[in-house]
Design an enzyme around this catalytic site. Structure first.
Site, short mmCIF file in Angstrom:
data_model
loop_
_atom_site.label_atom_id
_atom_site.label_comp_id
_atom_site.label_asym_id
_atom_site.label_seq_id
_atom_site.Cartn_x
_atom_site.Cartn_y
_atom_site.Cartn_z
N SER A 94 0.82 -1.20 0.00
CA SER A 94 0.00 0.00 0.00
C SER A 94 0.86 1.26 0.00
O SER A 94 1.69 1.43 -0.88
CB SER A 94 -0.95 -0.05 1.20
OG SER A 94 -2.00 0.87 1.06
N ASP A 216 -10.02 -4.22 -5.88
CA ASP A 216 -9.34 -3.45 -4.83
C ASP A 216 -9.92 -2.04 -4.80
O ASP A 216 -9.70 -1.25 -5.72
CB ASP A 216 -7.84 -3.41 -5.11
CG ASP A 216 -7.04 -2.76 -3.98
OD1 ASP A 216 -7.64 -2.08 -3.13
OD2 ASP A 216 -5.80 -2.94 -3.97
N HIS A 244 -7.38 -5.50 -0.60
CA HIS A 244 -6.17 -4.69 -0.62
C HIS A 244 -5.04 -5.28 0.23
O HIS A 244 -3.97 -4.70 0.32
CB HIS A 244 -6.50 -3.27 -0.13
CG HIS A 244 -5.42 -2.26 -0.31
ND1 HIS A 244 -4.90 -1.94 -1.55
CD2 HIS A 244 -4.75 -1.50 0.60
CE1 HIS A 244 -3.96 -1.01 -1.41
NE2 HIS A 244 -3.85 -0.74 -0.12
#
Length: 267
Positions: A94, A216, A244
């Site tokens: 991320s 996602d 995610h």
């Protein structure tokens, strides 16, 4: 300052080449627990918590330093320098993907390859760019954080995890969001969601694996494809994993993709 204590650094594994795992927003190094055992035999594994996360030293938090992602990139560089690491394989999830990109641009000699899981160079939609969120969406999210911190975590965790058949993972993520200092977490959220690293991508000289999850909501398909197109020496892998956080929800697929990439590109 004791950097290893500051960032709660843990070193595992038997290998000579190093893999450094960097967690995402609102998380900590424990999120990698299903993935790292698969690499401990062949690599030295470095785990850490960003200042303000996990079991890091909260007293080391400096609002000015961490008002931009570059401050977190400096955490990564500091750890590598302290451990005298070179040719590191950086594995980021991320927001850590762009943190790793910034670190590798600043200190390219430290890194050999970057593995980016669910990356986003900008979360806010632009005229000719679909990041996944409007500015109003994200400002609203921050407002909820200000007014109802527990409610914010309960809302965001299932959106991020997106694996309804694994409620224990959603609960873990929600608990992780709530376990950190709310003021620091709120600032990290603002820095994360309003950062724009699109222009940095073309400055990355290191080979890179972009791992794009299916369905996602945080980093949609268009974002992963954009990053792949902007980074010259990149490989793109579309995952079957939904949500995610594939290193939690689909660790087997995550491990296989990383191993195949390293076998082809890093040996």
């Amino acid at each position: 300052m004791d950097i290893l204590k500051r960032n709660n650094v843990k070193v595992l594994g038997q290998g000579k080449k190093t893999m450094l795992f960097a967690h995402g927003f609102g998380c900590d190094q424990n999120m990698w627990r299903y993935v790292t055992p698969a690499f401990e035999e062949d690599f030295k594994i470095v785990l850490f918590d960003y200042v303000g996360c996990g079991k890091s030293d909260l007293s080391a938090y400096q609002p000015e330093r961490y008002s931009q992602l570059q401050g977190y990139a400096q955490d990564v560089i500091d750890i590598c320098n302290d451990l005298q690491l070179e040719d590191v394989i950086f594995v980021g999830h991320s927001v850590s993907c762009m943190i790793g990109v910034l670190a590798a641009i600043e200190k390219p000699n430290i890194f050999s390859h970057l593995i980016l899981i669910g990356p986003s160079a900008r979360y806010v939609n632009d005229i000719d760019y679909l990041g996944g969120f409007s500015r109003e969406d994200l400002e609203g999210l921050l407002e909820v954080m200000d007014n109802n911190y527990l409610g914010w975590a309960a809302y965001l965790a299932p959106v991020v995890m997106k694996n309804d058949d694994k409620p224990e993972l959603t609960k873990e993520l929600q608990d992780s969001f709530c376990s950190t200092d709310p003021i620091i977490t709120r600032k990290f959220a603002e820095v994360t969601f309003f950062s724009d690293n699109r222009e940095d991508l073309s400055n990355l000289s290191k080979p890179c694996l972009v791992m794009q999850c299916s369905d996602d909501a945080i980093a949609p398909d268009t974002v992963g494809q954009y990053i792949h197109e902007q980074i010259q020496n990149s490989t793109f892998e579309k995952m079957k994993a939904t949500g995610h956080c594939p290193h939690l929800s689909h660790p087997e697929e995550t491990i296989i993709i990383i191993k195949n990439y390293l076998k082809t590109h890093a040996y």
